[in-house]
Motif scaffolding. Structure first.
Motif, short mmCIF file in Angstrom:
data_model
loop_
_atom_site.label_atom_id
_atom_site.label_comp_id
_atom_site.label_asym_id
_atom_site.label_seq_id
_atom_site.Cartn_x
_atom_site.Cartn_y
_atom_site.Cartn_z
N SER A 1 -37.66 83.29 63.57
CA SER A 1 -36.69 82.32 63.99
C SER A 1 -38.14 81.21 63.49
O SER A 1 -37.01 79.73 63.36
N ILE A 2 -39.26 81.01 63.14
CA ILE A 2 -39.57 80.52 62.43
C ILE A 2 -38.58 80.12 61.26
O ILE A 2 -38.57 78.97 60.35
N TYR A 3 -38.52 81.40 60.42
CA TYR A 3 -37.94 81.27 59.09
C TYR A 3 -36.76 80.63 59.18
O TYR A 3 -36.38 78.99 58.30
N ARG A 4 -35.56 80.87 60.59
CA ARG A 4 -34.06 79.77 60.23
C ARG A 4 -34.91 78.28 60.46
O ARG A 4 -34.34 77.40 60.35
N ASN A 5 -35.69 77.90 61.75
CA ASN A 5 -35.38 76.83 62.42
C ASN A 5 -36.32 75.77 60.81
O ASN A 5 -36.27 75.16 60.64
N ASN A 6 -37.01 76.82 60.31
CA ASN A 6 -37.65 75.78 59.17
C ASN A 6 -36.22 75.91 57.60
O ASN A 6 -36.79 74.60 56.83
N ARG A 7 -35.57 76.55 57.66
CA ARG A 7 -34.55 76.59 56.55
C ARG A 7 -33.71 75.46 56.92
O ARG A 7 -33.19 75.08 55.45
N SER A 8 -33.89 75.06 57.68
CA SER A 8 -32.79 73.28 57.77
C SER A 8 -33.25 72.48 57.93
O SER A 8 -32.42 71.35 57.47
N PHE A 9 -34.69 72.28 57.31
CA PHE A 9 -34.87 70.88 56.34
C PHE A 9 -35.42 71.94 55.32
O PHE A 9 -36.07 70.38 54.76
N LEU A 10 -36.05 72.97 54.65
CA LEU A 10 -36.76 73.00 53.72
C LEU A 10 -36.63 74.29 53.07
O LEU A 10 -35.34 75.26 53.22
N ASP A 11 -36.68 74.64 51.34
CA ASP A 11 -36.66 75.87 50.80
C ASP A 11 -37.37 76.17 51.33
O ASP A 11 -38.65 76.84 50.72
N GLU A 12 -37.43 77.59 52.48
CA GLU A 12 -38.29 78.37 52.67
C GLU A 12 -37.99 79.62 52.70
O GLU A 12 -36.32 79.60 52.25
N VAL A 13 -38.77 80.47 51.90
CA VAL A 13 -38.55 81.41 50.74
C VAL A 13 -38.63 82.31 51.56
O VAL A 13 -38.94 83.05 53.39
N GLU A 14 -37.38 83.65 51.14
CA GLU A 14 -37.02 84.84 52.79
C GLU A 14 -37.35 85.98 51.76
O GLU A 14 -37.40 85.89 50.50
N VAL A 15 -38.33 86.68 52.87
CA VAL A 15 -39.49 87.64 52.37
C VAL A 15 -38.75 89.13 52.89
O VAL A 15 -38.06 88.89 54.20
#
Length: 456
Positions: A65-79
């Motif tokens: 959930s944190i990954y999906r929320n951050n991905r909307s405005f950050l280039d979040e790292v997929e682990v």
């Protein structure tokens, strides 16, 4: 194209090439640093999420959930977290799955401990072997470095602007430098433009003889020295010719006018013809002497030079003198034995050397009562020494000083006829052959001319 323009363009092109190369190196180094820093960030993010999942037992749903929320405005790292048997333990977003792991990839990571690679040309990815509580896990992480690429794009714009502005600046700097470097040349051109036949004594100002421009100015001045000397010689030559020709021509005209004035006897006509013939012969001798003097004034490069035997030329000169003046006597003597024929061989012009020898022999003979020329030949290491001596009337010191001046007649001019060309011609010929001539004379005892001519 003018040299100034060519220098400007060459300087601009060379400097721009180096400047652009420097900017490219800066950009490449910055890109390499961005890539390395992002790989470090991926590794840190992968280990952090592995610790949260394995050590802190954070719920997978919460982490996703944190990954999906951050991905909307950050280039979040997929682990993603796997065990060594390729069992998936955790994944941030299976529906996206940037890396798409395979058994071969997992095996490669286990063998190499850590790998770095790109996915789809824009995503940076990392795979590493992670150990926790004695168990090995395989971690993969991938992301797009949007912030880093934005910085690189901005840097690219700045570098392109710097390149364009730098090239323009380099062009103006190059033009200014070329103008400064060539300004002495422009000054020399202006100075040379003002030099004409009427002011050949003008010289170009030399500011620094050690640089190329100074050498050019010095070379121009040397050329002007030669031109001035040539023009002065020409003026003097023309002046002397006009003076020397005026007298015999006036005598010829006078004789002819008097002859036509009234009827004369055969004897008188014969006498007039003899006088005209004598004046004509003077003109012939004068013309021949002036032509020889002109030849001896040529540049040495314009005169045909070859190996010649000085003794043979002397014998030819004796014959020339004897045919014209049977009463003249020449005595030749070698002062030492000849060991090497090269001592009598020189590099020279046969006609000019014979002319010089003829003039020296005739000068000895006509200014001595016994009409004799004593010729002595000796040899030095590099020179053949030829001495022409007589026992005649001799020369006073003031005549010796001017002996080699064209058309100069000394105090003994009443003793024998001449036109003042012979000795000047001899001097020019000997100097043309890189030789020297010395004169020694005692009034009432005789005169000697000593020549030193380089032999082979």
């Amino acid at each position: 194209m003018k040299i100034r323009t060519r220098l400007t363009l060459n300087y601009t092109a060379a400097s721009a090439l180096l400047f652009i190369l420097f900017l490219v190196i800066v950009y490449v180094a910055t890109e390499d640093n961005r890539e390395k820093e992002f790989y470090i960030g991926l590794k840190r993010e992968a280990i952090t999420k592995a610790n949260l999942f394995l050590k802190n037992k954070v719920d997978a749903a919460t982490m996703q959930s944190i990954y999906r929320n951050n991905r909307s405005f950050l280039d979040e790292v997929e682990v993603a977290i796997y065990n060594t048997s390729f069992d998936l333990l955790y994944h941030d977003a299976m529906e996206i799955d940037i890396i798409k792991e395979t058994p071969q990839m997992i095996e490669n990571i286990i063998q190499k401990k850590e790998i770095e690679f790109y996915v789809g040309g824009k995503y940076q990815a990392i795979g590493l072997l992670y150990t926790y509580e004695g168990n090995d896990y395989v971690l993969t992480a991938a992301a797009y470095d949007g912030y880093g690429y934005a910085k690189q794009y901005n840097l690219q714009i700045v570098l392109i602007a710097l390149a364009a502005g730098g090239i323009i600046l380099l062009f103006f700097v190059g033009n200014w430098m070329a103008k400064g470097a060539l300004s002495p040349v422009a000054r020399i051109v202006d100075d040379v433009e003002l030099i004409t036949a009427s002011n050949l004594d003008t010289r170009i100002e030399v500011t620094d003889e050690s640089d190329e421009i100074g050498e050019l100015a010095v070379t121009f001045n040397r050329m002007l020295d030669r031109l001035e000397k040539s023009f002065d010689s020409q003026k003097m030559f023309v002046s002397h010719i006009s003076h020397e020709l005026r007298t015999p021509l006036a005598a010829l005209i006078g004789e002819l006018e008097i002859t036509l004035f009234k009827e004369r006897t055969v004897a008188e006509y014969q006498q007039t013809i003899e006088n005209i013939l004598a004046d004509s012969r003077k003109l012939v001798r004068l013309s021949a002497g002036m032509l020889d003097l002109a030849k001896a004034s040529y540049d040495v490069q314009q005169i045909s030079m070859k190996e010649v035997r000085l003794d043979e030329i002397l014998l030819d000169a004796f014959e020339v003198v004897n045919r014209a003046n049977p009463e003249y006597i020449v005595q030749m003597l070698f002062e030492q034995e000849l060991d090497d024929e090269n001592c009598l061989t020189a590099n020279g012009n046969e006609y000019l050397l014979r002319t010089a020898f003829v003039n020296l022999i005739e000068n000895n003979c006509k200014f001595s009562a016994n009409h004799t020329s004593h010729v002595r030949i000796a040899f030095l290491d590099k020179y053949t020494v030829i001495r022409f001596a007589d026992t005649g009337i001799g020369l006073p010191p003031e005549d010796i000083e001017n002996l080699f001046t064209p058309f100069y007649r000394g105090s003994n001019k009443g003793y024998a006829q001449g036109n003042g060309i012979g000795m000047a011609l001899v001097d020019k010929i000997i100097r043309l052959h890189n030789g020297t001539i010395r004169v020694s004379s005692v009034v009432g005892e005789g005169t000697s001319f000593t020549l030193e001519i380089p032999h082979l």
